[in-house]
Write an enzyme that holds these catalytic residues in place. Structure first.
Site, PDB file in Angstrom:
ATOM      1  N   LYS A 293      -9.104  -8.426  -8.631  1.00 34.19           N
ATOM      2  CA  LYS A 293      -8.932  -9.021  -7.293  1.00 34.19           C
ATOM      3  C   LYS A 293      -9.558  -8.114  -6.233  1.00 34.19           C
ATOM      4  O   LYS A 293      -9.081  -7.013  -5.977  1.00 34.19           O
ATOM      5  CB  LYS A 293      -7.441  -9.182  -6.971  1.00 34.19           C
ATOM      6  CG  LYS A 293      -7.231  -9.961  -5.690  1.00 34.19           C
ATOM      7  CD  LYS A 293      -5.867  -9.712  -5.070  1.00 34.19           C
ATOM      8  CE  LYS A 293      -5.868  -8.590  -4.082  1.00 34.19           C
ATOM      9  NZ  LYS A 293      -6.671  -8.811  -2.866  1.00 34.19           N
TER      10      LYS A 293
ATOM     11  N   GLU B 186      -5.511   5.136  -6.864  1.00 34.81           N
ATOM     12  CA  GLU B 186      -6.440   5.980  -6.085  1.00 34.81           C
ATOM     13  C   GLU B 186      -6.209   5.622  -4.621  1.00 34.81           C
ATOM     14  O   GLU B 186      -6.567   4.534  -4.180  1.00 34.81           O
ATOM     15  CB  GLU B 186      -7.892   5.692  -6.487  1.00 34.81           C
ATOM     16  CG  GLU B 186      -8.235   6.080  -7.914  1.00 34.81           C
ATOM     17  CD  GLU B 186      -8.297   7.578  -8.146  1.00 34.81           C
ATOM     18  OE1 GLU B 186      -8.121   8.359  -7.188  1.00 34.81           O
ATOM     19  OE2 GLU B 186      -8.514   7.966  -9.306  1.00 34.81           O
TER      20      GLU B 186
ATOM     21  N   CYS C 136     -12.655   7.285   1.346  1.00 29.71           N
ATOM     22  CA  CYS C 136     -11.406   7.986   1.034  1.00 29.71           C
ATOM     23  C   CYS C 136     -11.591   9.499   1.078  1.00 29.71           C
ATOM     24  O   CYS C 136     -10.703  10.213   1.518  1.00 29.71           O
ATOM     25  CB  CYS C 136     -10.872   7.530  -0.321  1.00 29.71           C
ATOM     26  SG  CYS C 136     -12.073   7.674  -1.642  1.00 29.71           S
TER      27      CYS C 136
ATOM     28  N   GLU D  80      -4.898   9.466   8.578  1.00 30.91           N
ATOM     29  CA  GLU D  80      -6.207   9.156   8.013  1.00 30.91           C
ATOM     30  C   GLU D  80      -6.850   8.111   8.928  1.00 30.91           C
ATOM     31  O   GLU D  80      -6.427   6.954   8.944  1.00 30.91           O
ATOM     32  CB  GLU D  80      -6.034   8.566   6.602  1.00 30.91           C
ATOM     33  CG  GLU D  80      -7.351   8.184   5.970  1.00 30.91           C
ATOM     34  CD  GLU D  80      -7.230   7.383   4.672  1.00 30.91           C
ATOM     35  OE1 GLU D  80      -6.317   6.551   4.545  1.00 30.91           O
ATOM     36  OE2 GLU D  80      -8.075   7.590   3.796  1.00 30.91           O
TER      37      GLU D  80
HETATM   38  P1  NAD Z   1      -5.174  -1.751   1.236  1.00 31.20           P
HETATM   39  O1  NAD Z   1      -4.141  -0.983   0.528  1.00 31.20           O
HETATM   40  O2  NAD Z   1      -4.836  -2.422   2.498  1.00 31.20           O
HETATM   41  O3  NAD Z   1      -5.761  -2.900   0.303  1.00 31.20           O
HETATM   42  C1  NAD Z   1      -6.348  -2.624  -0.959  1.00 31.20           C
HETATM   43  C2  NAD Z   1      -6.180  -3.831  -1.854  1.00 31.20           C
HETATM   44  O4  NAD Z   1      -4.792  -4.047  -2.117  1.00 31.20           O
HETATM   45  C3  NAD Z   1      -6.700  -5.140  -1.288  1.00 31.20           C
HETATM   46  O5  NAD Z   1      -7.353  -5.839  -2.331  1.00 31.20           O
HETATM   47  C4  NAD Z   1      -5.419  -5.842  -0.840  1.00 31.20           C
HETATM   48  O6  NAD Z   1      -5.538  -7.249  -0.816  1.00 31.20           O
HETATM   49  C5  NAD Z   1      -4.456  -5.413  -1.915  1.00 31.20           C
HETATM   50  N1  NAD Z   1      -3.026  -5.483  -1.543  1.00 31.20           N
HETATM   51  C6  NAD Z   1      -2.468  -5.382  -0.317  1.00 31.20           C
HETATM   52  N2  NAD Z   1      -1.122  -5.474  -0.387  1.00 31.20           N
HETATM   53  C7  NAD Z   1      -0.807  -5.610  -1.702  1.00 31.20           C
HETATM   54  C8  NAD Z   1       0.406  -5.702  -2.430  1.00 31.20           C
HETATM   55  N3  NAD Z   1       1.592  -5.689  -1.826  1.00 31.20           N
HETATM   56  N4  NAD Z   1       0.337  -5.781  -3.767  1.00 31.20           N
HETATM   57  C9  NAD Z   1      -0.857  -5.760  -4.412  1.00 31.20           C
HETATM   58  N5  NAD Z   1      -2.044  -5.681  -3.777  1.00 31.20           N
HETATM   59  C10 NAD Z   1      -2.034  -5.606  -2.442  1.00 31.20           C
HETATM   60  O7  NAD Z   1      -6.390  -0.724   1.414  1.00 31.20           O
HETATM   61  P2  NAD Z   1      -7.770  -0.951   2.188  1.00 31.20           P
HETATM   62  O8  NAD Z   1      -7.462  -0.939   3.653  1.00 31.20           O
HETATM   63  O9  NAD Z   1      -8.512  -2.093   1.582  1.00 31.20           O
HETATM   64  O10 NAD Z   1      -8.562   0.371   1.802  1.00 31.20           O
HETATM   65  C11 NAD Z   1      -8.543   1.529   2.566  1.00 31.20           C
HETATM   66  C12 NAD Z   1      -7.686   2.586   1.890  1.00 31.20           C
HETATM   67  O11 NAD Z   1      -8.147   2.801   0.566  1.00 31.20           O
HETATM   68  C13 NAD Z   1      -7.766   3.942   2.566  1.00 31.20           C
HETATM   69  O12 NAD Z   1      -6.488   4.509   2.651  1.00 31.20           O
HETATM   70  C14 NAD Z   1      -8.639   4.760   1.620  1.00 31.20           C
HETATM   71  O13 NAD Z   1      -8.452   6.153   1.711  1.00 31.20           O
HETATM   72  C15 NAD Z   1      -8.238   4.196   0.304  1.00 31.20           C
HETATM   73  N6  NAD Z   1      -9.281   4.455  -0.703  1.00 31.20           N
HETATM   74  C16 NAD Z   1      -9.005   5.340  -1.705  1.00 31.20           C
HETATM   75  C17 NAD Z   1      -9.967   5.642  -2.646  1.00 31.20           C
HETATM   76  C18 NAD Z   1      -9.704   6.624  -3.746  1.00 31.20           C
HETATM   77  O14 NAD Z   1     -10.445   6.632  -4.706  1.00 31.20           O
HETATM   78  N7  NAD Z   1      -8.666   7.439  -3.662  1.00 31.20           N
HETATM   79  C19 NAD Z   1     -11.209   5.019  -2.572  1.00 31.20           C
HETATM   80  C20 NAD Z   1     -11.455   4.118  -1.548  1.00 31.20           C
HETATM   81  C21 NAD Z   1     -10.458   3.834  -0.620  1.00 31.20           C
END
Ligand code: NAD
Length: 474
Positions: A173, A246, A280, A377
């Site tokens: 997804k 992650e 990230c 962040e």
């Molecule tokens: P997010 O957590 O808002 O969303 C990520 C995904 O999770 C989306 O597909 C979203 O639809 C889904 N999601 C949201 N709520 C959910 C739930 N309750 N259950 C299951 N899935 C759900 O994150 P974002 O805003 O898309 O991404 C930015 C964040 O990602 C930043 O904090 C960044 O640091 C982190 N990030 C981490 C890495 C890493 O490798 N550590 C890499 C890239 C981004």
């Protein structure tokens, strides 16, 4: 087969296209225009996708690993065959500049080919005529993969490639903000993978929650925010799913006084602002020794002035817009707060009234350690520069964070820098370089930046259970 990347987005369930009665819209963040309507998967469709992945699992996991590896390498070939379309679509939906799109799509191809060379380890403890004791790795079953909007293709591949090599099937997804490339990936792979091995469903956060709760899903591999990571951990507990998380980061960079200021300033600029800082592992707190603070700050600002922030599809653009309105509004609020607190901007700080989610490169001059621009962040181009003069103090400040994703140390004294690196609480610490990733190098967060590893054999093993076989001759 010719596929139109710029219209007709469908999900992939059981190897077939699937649309849905309801849909949502995808936007170009540089223009705020609607670029596509996207299926919004119903709960029944999620059920179908999980059931299809479960049906495909016995045959897929029974195939010789060499065949699975060959098919994962073919995913790389399929991406390469459509690379130009992927790069254009990635810029259109994510906003990143052409160079960034080349990096992401090129990286995705490399990852498929390199992960396809990895074998599951077998640990033989005893081997005699009378008895063998060995621990091997067996696949888990259906994996649910959930990805964010900053690197939608590469981060999906980081999950697909090892999960499939290890013998699992998947329901993937993408983020609702950047679903388009992932849907097209599903579409081009209908001809490559057996039905059900990779299902791609699009939808909102509810869809993610249904996937993480599903009793037939054995593992969740998630990249996204720490807040969502916590929710996933909770809902995955129902059937004790394996999880790889992650999550977010607030990476410190420590700059010692012996660096070449001009050269390091340029490197630090990209360390902080690559992908418009929606990264990230972007350097998010820059600790600079007071002896070179002013010089380095000036060099950083001088270099930043040469950078073009514009629509990623325009020639000469270095940095694109923020990917979505939610993140754009968060950054607007962060800047307003910093201004209200009287912080000094060495550059940027003002958001222009124009179409598109553009935030200028913003550099904040030595804000208080407990201010929001330091503690949070930002996930956008707002960088605090912080002064230090004592090594123990700066290490303590670098570690004073709930996050522990990555860090970097910059110094000509490599031995001393390495010693500092060893004291940093983070999953990756770079010395005099940054953002060098490899399919063969373990990556994962400490503290609230995550659980588990991606990449390397450790990452491959996260898609398996250990099985010990103890065999005695009768
Ligand atoms: P997010 O957590 O808002 O969303 C990520 C995904 O999770 C989306 O597909 C979203 O639809 C889904 N999601 C949201 N709520 C959910 C739930 N309750 N259950 C299951 N899935 C759900 O994150 P974002 O805003 O898309 O991404 C930015 C964040 O990602 C930043 O904090 C960044 O640091 C982190 N990030 C981490 C890495 C890493 O490798 N550590 C890499 C890239 C981004």
């Amino acid at each position: 087969m010719s596929i139109d990347f710029f219209s007709a987005y469908s999900m992939t369930i059981d190897g077939l296209p699937a649309t849905s009665p309801t849909a949502f819209e995808a936007f170009n963040p540089a223009t705020e225009e609607v670029i596509a309507t996207v299926p919004d998967a119903s709960r029944d469709q999620l059920e179908l996708a999980v059931a299809s992945a479960a049906r495909a699992f016995p045959a897929w996991s029974a195939r010789p690993v060499a065949e699975r590896q060959a098919l994962v390498a073919r995913i790389g070939d399929a991406i390469e065959a459509h690379a130009e379309d992927f790069m254009r679509l990635l810029t259109l939906e994510q906003g990143k500049a052409r160079k960034g799109a080349e990096w992401e799509i090129g990286g995705s191809i490399i990852w498929c080919r390199e992960i396809a060379k990895q074998d599951l380890p077998v640990h033989t403890v005893e081997m005699s005529e009378a008895r063998t004791v060995e621990t091997r790795r067996v696949p888990l079953g259906v994996v649910g993969a959930i990805t964010p909007w900053n690197f939608p293709v590469l981060l999906a591949i980081w999950k697909i490639a090892p999960a499939l090599v290890a013998g699992n099937t998947m329901v993937l997804k993408p983020s609702p903000y950047t679903p388009l490339c992932t849907l097209k990936l599903g579409e081009i792979l209908r001809d490559v993978l057996p039905p059900g091995v990779l299902n791609v469903v699009s939808g909102g956060n509810d869809l993610g929650a249904w996937l993480t709760q599903h009793p037939d899903v054995r593992k969740i591999s998630f990249t996204g925010s720490t807040a969502t990571g916590r929710k996933i951990m909770e809902s995955a507990s129902g059937n004790l799913k394996r999880i790889t998380l992650e999550l977010g980061g607030n990476d410190p960079a420590i700059v010692m006084p012996d660096v070449d200021v001009k050269e390091t300033a340029e490197k630090l600029f990209w360390a902080a602002f690559q992908n418009s800082a929606q990264f990230c592992v972007a350097a998010k707190r820059l600790y600079i020794h007071e002896a070179i603070y002013d010089q380095l700050a000036e060099a950083l600002v001088d270099y930043a002035r040469t950078i073009k922030v514009a629509d990623g599809s325009h020639q000469g653009t270095d940095l694109g817009p923020i990917q979505n309105k939610m993140q754009f509004d968060k950054l607007r609020n962060l800047l307003a707060d910093a201004k209200a607190e009287g912080q000094r901007f060495l550059l940027g700080g003002e958001i222009e009234d124009r179409k598109g989610y553009f935030v200028p490169v913003t550099i904040v001059d030595n804000p208080p350690e407990d201010s929001r621009v330091v503690v949070e962040e930002a996930f956008g181009p707002v960088l605090p520069l912080l002064k230090f003069n004592d090594l123990d103090d700066v290490i303590a400040r670098a570690n004073r964070s709930e996050y522990g994703l990555a860090a970097s140390i910059w110094s000509k004294d490599v031995a001393a820098a390495r010693k500092i690196a060893e004291r940093i609480e983070a999953g990756t610490v770079w010395v005099n370089e940054i953002h060098t990733f490899s399919p063969h190098v373990a990556f994962g967060g400490h503290k609230q930046s995550g659980i588990g590893i991606e990449n390397a054999i450790d990452g491959l093993c996260e898609y398996t259970n250990a099985q010990t076989l103890v065999v005695t001759a009768a």
